[in-house]
Design a protein around this motif. Structure first.
Motif, PDB file in Angstrom:
ATOM      1  N   ILE A  96       0.762  -1.337  -0.012  1.00  0.00           N
ATOM      2  CA  ILE A  96      -0.160  -0.058   0.441  1.00  0.00           C
ATOM      3  C   ILE A  96       0.808   1.145  -0.258  1.00  0.00           C
ATOM      4  CG2 ILE A  96      -1.755   1.235   1.216  1.00  0.00           C
ATOM      5  CD1 ILE A  96      -2.806  -1.295   2.417  1.00  0.00           C
ATOM      6  N   SER A  97       2.279   1.109   0.794  1.00  0.00           N
ATOM      7  CA  SER A  97       2.941   2.571   1.431  1.00  0.00           C
ATOM      8  C   SER A  97       3.755   1.963  -0.384  1.00  0.00           C
ATOM      9  CB  SER A  97       3.902   2.196   1.866  1.00  0.00           C
ATOM     10  OG  SER A  97       4.501   3.103   1.841  1.00  0.00           O
ATOM     11  N   ILE A 149       2.210   2.064  -3.449  1.00  0.00           N
ATOM     12  CA  ILE A 149       1.178   3.189  -4.276  1.00  0.00           C
ATOM     13  C   ILE A 149       1.003   3.698  -4.156  1.00  0.00           C
ATOM     14  CG2 ILE A 149      -1.362   2.876  -4.771  1.00  0.00           C
ATOM     15  CD1 ILE A 149      -1.017  -0.653  -3.631  1.00  0.00           C
ATOM     16  N   LYS A 150       1.350   4.502  -3.085  1.00  0.00           N
ATOM     17  CA  LYS A 150       0.664   5.925  -2.331  1.00  0.00           C
ATOM     18  C   LYS A 150       2.340   6.763  -2.954  1.00  0.00           C
ATOM     19  CE  LYS A 150       1.113   8.563   1.439  1.00  0.00           C
ATOM     20  NZ  LYS A 150       0.785   8.956   3.147  1.00  0.00           N
ATOM     21  N   GLY A 151       3.272   5.399  -3.005  1.00  0.00           N
ATOM     22  CA  GLY A 151       4.701   6.319  -3.203  1.00  0.00           C
ATOM     23  C   GLY A 151       4.647   6.997  -4.638  1.00  0.00           C
ATOM     24  N   CYS A 152       4.028   5.335  -5.506  1.00  0.00           N
ATOM     25  CA  CYS A 152       3.678   5.605  -6.867  1.00  0.00           C
ATOM     26  C   CYS A 152       2.646   6.735  -7.330  1.00  0.00           C
ATOM     27  CB  CYS A 152       3.137   3.725  -7.845  1.00  0.00           C
ATOM     28  SG  CYS A 152       4.608   2.804  -7.979  1.00  0.00           S
ATOM     29  N   ILE A 153       2.103   6.930  -6.841  1.00  0.00           N
ATOM     30  CA  ILE A 153       1.081   7.665  -7.094  1.00  0.00           C
ATOM     31  C   ILE A 153       1.185   9.273  -7.051  1.00  0.00           C
ATOM     32  CG2 ILE A 153      -1.095   9.208  -6.624  1.00  0.00           C
ATOM     33  CD1 ILE A 153      -2.145   6.470  -6.462  1.00  0.00           C
ATOM     34  N   ASP A 154       1.829   9.460  -6.008  1.00  0.00           N
ATOM     35  CA  ASP A 154       2.708  10.326  -5.289  1.00  0.00           C
ATOM     36  C   ASP A 154       4.255  10.792  -6.408  1.00  0.00           C
ATOM     37  OD1 ASP A 154       3.522  12.798  -4.613  1.00  0.00           O
ATOM     38  OD2 ASP A 154       4.406  11.985  -2.257  1.00  0.00           O
ATOM     39  N   TYR A 185     -11.297   6.503  -9.692  1.00  0.00           N
ATOM     40  CA  TYR A 185     -10.453   5.072  -9.392  1.00  0.00           C
ATOM     41  C   TYR A 185      -9.693   4.841  -7.485  1.00  0.00           C
ATOM     42  CZ  TYR A 185     -10.690   3.707 -14.313  1.00  0.00           C
ATOM     43  OH  TYR A 185     -11.118   3.153 -15.852  1.00  0.00           O
ATOM     44  N   THR A 186      -8.374   5.236  -7.185  1.00  0.00           N
ATOM     45  CA  THR A 186      -8.489   5.916  -6.424  1.00  0.00           C
ATOM     46  C   THR A 186      -9.098   5.110  -4.581  1.00  0.00           C
ATOM     47  OG1 THR A 186      -7.125   7.321  -6.886  1.00  0.00           O
ATOM     48  CG2 THR A 186      -7.233   6.879  -4.333  1.00  0.00           C
ATOM     49  N   LYS A 187     -10.730   5.744  -4.603  1.00  0.00           N
ATOM     50  CA  LYS A 187     -11.658   5.913  -3.569  1.00  0.00           C
ATOM     51  C   LYS A 187     -12.227   3.904  -4.180  1.00  0.00           C
ATOM     52  CE  LYS A 187     -13.570  10.175  -3.710  1.00  0.00           C
ATOM     53  NZ  LYS A 187     -14.810  11.111  -3.889  1.00  0.00           N
ATOM     54  N   THR A 188     -12.403   3.564  -4.889  1.00  0.00           N
ATOM     55  CA  THR A 188     -12.745   2.406  -5.605  1.00  0.00           C
ATOM     56  C   THR A 188     -11.635   1.805  -5.480  1.00  0.00           C
ATOM     57  OG1 THR A 188     -14.353   2.837  -7.059  1.00  0.00           O
ATOM     58  CG2 THR A 188     -13.407   0.531  -7.325  1.00  0.00           C
ATOM     59  N   LEU A 189      -9.938   1.621  -5.221  1.00  0.00           N
ATOM     60  CA  LEU A 189      -9.285   0.907  -5.223  1.00  0.00           C
ATOM     61  C   LEU A 189      -8.906   0.790  -3.716  1.00  0.00           C
ATOM     62  CD1 LEU A 189      -6.343  -0.622  -6.056  1.00  0.00           C
ATOM     63  CD2 LEU A 189      -4.706   1.264  -5.335  1.00  0.00           C
ATOM     64  N   GLY A 190      -9.273   1.952  -2.930  1.00  0.00           N
ATOM     65  CA  GLY A 190      -8.908   1.973  -1.443  1.00  0.00           C
ATOM     66  C   GLY A 190     -10.495   0.866  -0.724  1.00  0.00           C
ATOM     67  N   SER A 191     -11.588   0.966  -1.406  1.00  0.00           N
ATOM     68  CA  SER A 191     -12.762  -0.045  -1.116  1.00  0.00           C
ATOM     69  C   SER A 191     -12.117  -1.265  -0.922  1.00  0.00           C
ATOM     70  CB  SER A 191     -13.902   1.084  -1.286  1.00  0.00           C
ATOM     71  OG  SER A 191     -14.082   1.892  -1.016  1.00  0.00           O
ATOM     72  N   LYS A 210      -5.212   1.815   8.703  1.00  0.00           N
ATOM     73  CA  LYS A 210      -5.135   2.814   8.595  1.00  0.00           C
ATOM     74  C   LYS A 210      -3.902   3.305   7.194  1.00  0.00           C
ATOM     75  CE  LYS A 210      -2.013   5.480  11.640  1.00  0.00           C
ATOM     76  NZ  LYS A 210      -0.826   6.175  10.567  1.00  0.00           N
ATOM     77  N   SER A 211      -3.035   1.514   7.028  1.00  0.00           N
ATOM     78  CA  SER A 211      -1.957   2.725   5.906  1.00  0.00           C
ATOM     79  C   SER A 211      -3.840   2.866   4.154  1.00  0.00           C
ATOM     80  CB  SER A 211      -1.522   1.621   5.379  1.00  0.00           C
ATOM     81  OG  SER A 211      -0.177   0.934   6.505  1.00  0.00           O
ATOM     82  N   CYS A 212      -4.577   1.928   4.687  1.00  0.00           N
ATOM     83  CA  CYS A 212      -5.100   2.055   3.005  1.00  0.00           C
ATOM     84  C   CYS A 212      -5.986   3.614   3.685  1.00  0.00           C
ATOM     85  CB  CYS A 212      -6.668   1.026   3.460  1.00  0.00           C
ATOM     86  SG  CYS A 212      -7.457   1.149   2.430  1.00  0.00           S
ATOM     87  N   ASN A 213      -6.550   3.477   4.253  1.00  0.00           N
ATOM     88  CA  ASN A 213      -6.810   5.763   4.042  1.00  0.00           C
ATOM     89  C   ASN A 213      -6.447   6.042   4.458  1.00  0.00           C
ATOM     90  OD1 ASN A 213      -9.273   4.034   4.911  1.00  0.00           O
ATOM     91  ND2 ASN A 213      -9.378   4.508   6.670  1.00  0.00           N
ATOM     92  N   ASP A 214      -5.003   6.462   4.631  1.00  0.00           N
ATOM     93  CA  ASP A 214      -4.134   7.196   4.647  1.00  0.00           C
ATOM     94  C   ASP A 214      -3.827   7.259   2.770  1.00  0.00           C
ATOM     95  OD1 ASP A 214      -3.877   7.556   7.428  1.00  0.00           O
ATOM     96  OD2 ASP A 214      -1.630   6.466   7.557  1.00  0.00           O
ATOM     97  N   MET A 215      -3.284   5.879   2.342  1.00  0.00           N
ATOM     98  CA  MET A 215      -2.588   5.876   0.905  1.00  0.00           C
ATOM     99  C   MET A 215      -4.641   6.985   0.301  1.00  0.00           C
ATOM    100  SD  MET A 215      -3.728   4.804  -1.982  1.00  0.00           S
ATOM    101  CE  MET A 215      -4.406   3.172  -1.599  1.00  0.00           C
ATOM    102  N   THR A 216      -5.446   6.328   0.192  1.00  0.00           N
ATOM    103  CA  THR A 216      -6.390   6.547  -0.008  1.00  0.00           C
ATOM    104  C   THR A 216      -7.272   8.384  -0.164  1.00  0.00           C
ATOM    105  OG1 THR A 216      -7.971   4.354  -0.159  1.00  0.00           O
ATOM    106  CG2 THR A 216      -8.640   7.016  -0.379  1.00  0.00           C
ATOM    107  N   SER A 217      -6.871   8.908   1.049  1.00  0.00           N
ATOM    108  CA  SER A 217      -6.987  10.116   1.258  1.00  0.00           C
ATOM    109  C   SER A 217      -6.281  11.222   0.792  1.00  0.00           C
ATOM    110  CB  SER A 217      -6.556  10.759   2.650  1.00  0.00           C
ATOM    111  OG  SER A 217      -6.153  10.402   3.416  1.00  0.00           O
ATOM    112  N   ALA A 218      -4.487  10.801   1.407  1.00  0.00           N
ATOM    113  CA  ALA A 218      -3.965  11.862   0.079  1.00  0.00           C
ATOM    114  C   ALA A 218      -3.502  11.724  -1.073  1.00  0.00           C
ATOM    115  CB  ALA A 218      -2.346  10.973   0.925  1.00  0.00           C
ATOM    116  N   SER A 219      -3.991   9.764  -2.108  1.00  0.00           N
ATOM    117  CA  SER A 219      -4.172  10.049  -3.131  1.00  0.00           C
ATOM    118  C   SER A 219      -5.640  11.040  -3.878  1.00  0.00           C
ATOM    119  CB  SER A 219      -3.519   8.638  -3.853  1.00  0.00           C
ATOM    120  OG  SER A 219      -2.970   8.184  -2.865  1.00  0.00           O
ATOM    121  N   VAL A 220      -5.936  10.850  -3.100  1.00  0.00           N
ATOM    122  CA  VAL A 220      -7.293  11.644  -3.212  1.00  0.00           C
ATOM    123  C   VAL A 220      -7.257  13.347  -3.668  1.00  0.00           C
ATOM    124  CG1 VAL A 220      -9.357  12.464  -3.470  1.00  0.00           C
ATOM    125  CG2 VAL A 220      -9.157   9.820  -3.499  1.00  0.00           C
TER     126      VAL A 220
END
Length: 742
Positions: A478-479, A481-486, A532-538, A557-567
């Protein structure tokens, strides 16, 4: 004193004295009448019939009371007699109870004496009986002698000589059973093996039986494993090594599961004294598989040389990102196969561990529910191996499986997990950068290929991590994915938005510039990425909920952080593009529309001229609107077009409101302006706007006031509308009407 005043003479005194005497006589008669009830003392002449009737009734009540008193006395005597009889019965019952208790004690003593005599008889016959049973191989009968003796010990004392005889007999029987068990194991007679194990367990030698039974039961699995591992050991090439290791590991785990399933009922029925025998069997089988798994995975790591693979992959990735060629790199692409192999191994191991943990947990709970028979544990005649004793002690404390760092496969599993997360990050960055370098606009969907490919990649890598069942790996991915998006996906989109990069839009027909078309496509991509990000988190949380009994808090926590930061990143960029479109496209267009519209003559008094002028203004405004927005509407997503049209309505409605109070009107001019605004609203609504009338509400309110012929009507209209205006404001608006007298 009044009474004495009447007594003045002797005659008066005599008269009064006679009255007193007469009154005393009457009182005396009444007292006697009340006490005796006799009519002789009752003076009828002085009291009358009513008093006589009352007296008679009183006498009857008194007679009844006297009779009742006599009955009460009789009842009291009867109750006293009954009480005496009950006391006598109670004393008899107490004496009977004492006698019954005494007889019961005598009965228990007799039963114990009988048991003791029976045990003594069995004891006297035990040596000969056991010897005869051993000669006849009647081990069940010999075991029964021992058990009867042990039960008899609880009923009384056994002399030292008898105890010595029985100890020797027990040792002889255990030795004979052990020899027969060994012979049955050598001959592979499973039924006889369980028979002798059951007898040994009945004698308190369950651990001795287990020490011989478990290796025998595991021997077929060991033989199959040796054959498979020999074939695997000859494989020194990385070609197909993953498939071979996966088949070997999966095959071993499958056979282990089938074996433990087939032995559960038989083992539980065989060992009734050593209740944790099945748990020990599970522990031994798990430890064996863990040891073999360590050898298999170590061989895989050696053949694959994962350390070298990781070092080369990092170096090649760095060069690939710098070159920005977008050409497929075979070495980096092959990481996907290695990742699938490692995922399969880790998934096998996690599933196997969970199965045995659940199986042992159920067995342990069942053992705890079985009620103890109250008999003291019999000390075994043989010495339990220290390692086995430690395992049994741990099992009884519900430490069913070895701790993670105590497993033989712990080191290699840690190494594989580290290799997996490192290679997954390299593969993700390679795949994402390759998609970025090869981003192609789609003329049909009006988006690029990047969002679909990027989030397909994210689905792939998170599915691999969840399949392993490792919380740390899931959080790490998950981390990633978050780094790839950012660092890559959003950064690329932002570079296009700011004009540092452009897309290959030569095949997209549009009157817009290359930079504008690129921005529009990325604008659409941002809208997709938010969804897509919201769907991925769910989807991540749903998949984790299926894989775990309860979603671990670290993953949530990791999933919610990734979703909120990316969105948040995508939304900020989306809003930035919308603001820039508003500033560079919408506002200039609205200025032109306002200038063209306000150039009309709204003080016209000729109806025909006003109608013609309204049509001309509508045509001019529509040309400006369509010329400016059509290129964007042709490329934007429907949802984005709606938002853009709402922005147009908001900007133009605000400017129109300010411009309207600077023009003079007649009734015909007001109708002319109303027609133009209605036509514009309808056009924006037809094109997809959703908040058009709301944004033009103030302008329409001004037109409604201007349409009134007097101030009172205008004030009434203003008060009835949401856009409430003061009287002074309404007066100022009405002054714009040149055809009214003010």
């Amino acid at each position: 004193m009044e009474y004495l005043k009447k007594v003045e003479t002797v005659e008066d005194i005599t008269e009064e004295l006679s009255k007193v005497i007469q009154e005393e006589n009457e009182v005396e008669r009444r007292i006697l009448f009340n006490l005796t009830g006799s009519l002789d003392y009752y003076d009828i002449s002085s009291n009358g019939e009513a008093v006589k009737a009352s007296a008679i009734e009183y006498n009857e009540v008194s007679a009844n009371l006297r009779l009742l008193g006599e009955n009460v006395n009789k009842t009291t005597k009867c109750m006293s007699s009954i009480s005496d009889e009950m006391k006598t019965c109670s004393e008899d019952a107490v004496r009977a109870s004492e006698q019954i208790k005494h007889f019961n004690i005598l009965k228990n003593h007799a039963e114990k004496s009988l048991e003791l005599v029976t045990a003594m008889i069995d004891l006297n016959r035990s040596v000969a009986g056991i010897e005869h049973s051993l000669e006849s191989e009647e081990y069940e009968k010999a075991t029964d002698y021992i058990l009867k003796y042990r039960k008899a010990i609880l009923t009384g004392d056994i002399n030292t000589k008898d105890a010595s005889i029985m100890e020797r007999s027990t040792d002889t029987l255990i030795k004979a059973l052990t020899e027969q068990l060994t012979i049955s194991i050598s001959n592979k007679k499973t039924t006889q093996v369980f028979r002798y194990c059951h007898l040994l367990d009945s004698l308190g030698e369950g651990c001795l039986a287990l020490s011989k039974l478990v290796p025998y039961l595991l021997s077929p699995l060991m033989e199959d494993y040796q054959k498979d591992y020999q074939l695997l050991a000859h494989q020194r090439s990385s070609h197909n090594i993953g498939m071979l290791v996966g088949n070997t590991l999966g095959g071993m785990f499958k056979k282990a599961v089938e074996l433990i399933e087939s032995l559960e009922e038989q083992t539980t029925q065989c060992f009734t004294t050593e209740r944790y025998a099945f748990c020990y069997l599970c522990h031994s089988l798990f430890s064996f598989c863990d040891h073999q798994s360590n050898l298999i995975l170590t061989h895989y790591d050696t053949v694959r040389d994962l350390k070298t693979v990781i070092a080369n992959a990092k170096r090649v990735l760095q060069q690939y990102v710098l070159n920005e060629s977008g050409v497929e790199n075979a070495e980096l692409a092959s990481l996907n196969q290695i990742l699938n192999e490692i995922t399969l191994f880790l998934q096998h191991n996690e599933s196997f561990t969970r199965f045995f943990a659940g199986k042992m947990g159920d067995s342990w709970s069942l053992c705890e529910e079985i009620k103890k028979d109250g008999q003291p544990a019999v000390a075994p005649h043989t010495t339990v191996p220290q390692e086995m004793a430690a395992v049994m002690a741990a099992i009884k404390q519900k430490k069913l499986l070895p701790a993670g760092n105590k497993l033989q496969s712990f080191t290699i599993l840690q190494s594989l997990n580290h290799s997996y997360t490192t290679l997954e990050e390299v593969f993700s960055l390679y795949s994402l950068n390759r998609s970025i370098f090869n981003t192609q606009p789609d003329a049909v969907c009006h988006t690029t290929s990047l969002p679909e490919e990027a989030f397909y990649l994210f689905d792939l890598i998170i599915s691999r991590a969840i399949g392993q069942g490792n919380i740390r790996n899931i959080c790490t991915v998950i981390s990633i994915i978050k780094g790839c998006i950012d660092q890559y996906l959003h950064s690329f989109m932002l570079s296009v938005i700011r004009g540092r990069k452009t897309l290959d839009v030569a095949s997209i027909p549009s009157s817009l510039s290359k930079e504008q078309v690129s921005t529009v496509f990325i604008f659409n991509d941002l809208s997709l990425c938010i969804n897509y990000t919201k769907t991925l988190g769910s989807r991540i949380l749903d998949s984790v909920a299926d894989a775990f009994p309860q979603t671990p808090s670290a993953i949530r926590k990791s999933c919610n952080d990734m979703t909120s930061a990316s969105v948040g990143l995508f939304t900020n960029s989306y809003d930035f593009v919308m603001r820039r479109l508003k500033e560079t496209v919408v506002v200039p267009m609205c200025q032109k529309m306002e200038k063209s519209l306000m150039a009309g003559d709204f003080a016209v008094k000729n109806d025909v001229k006003a109608e013609q002028q309204a049509d001309d203004l509508i045509e001019v405004v529509m040309v400006i609107l369509k010329t400016t927005l059509e290129p964007y509407e042709a490329l934007l997503l429907p949802s984005t077009v709606t938002q853009l049209l709402n922005e147009v309505a908001g900007v133009f409605g605000s400017r129109l409101e300010s411009a309207m109070v600077k023009v003079k009107y007649t009734q015909q001019g007001v109708l002319q302006l109303d027609k133009v605004i209605r036509a514009l609203c309808n056009e924006l609504i037809n094109q997809g706007g959703s908040e058009i009338r709301t944004n033009f509400s103030k302008a329409n309110h001004l037109i409604a006031i201007l349409s009134c012929d007097d101030l009172s009507s205008a004030m009434s209209l203003s008060l009835s509308e949401k856009e409430e205006m003061s009287k002074e404001q309404v007066q100022n608006v009405m002054k714009l009407r040149v055809d009214l007298s003010h």
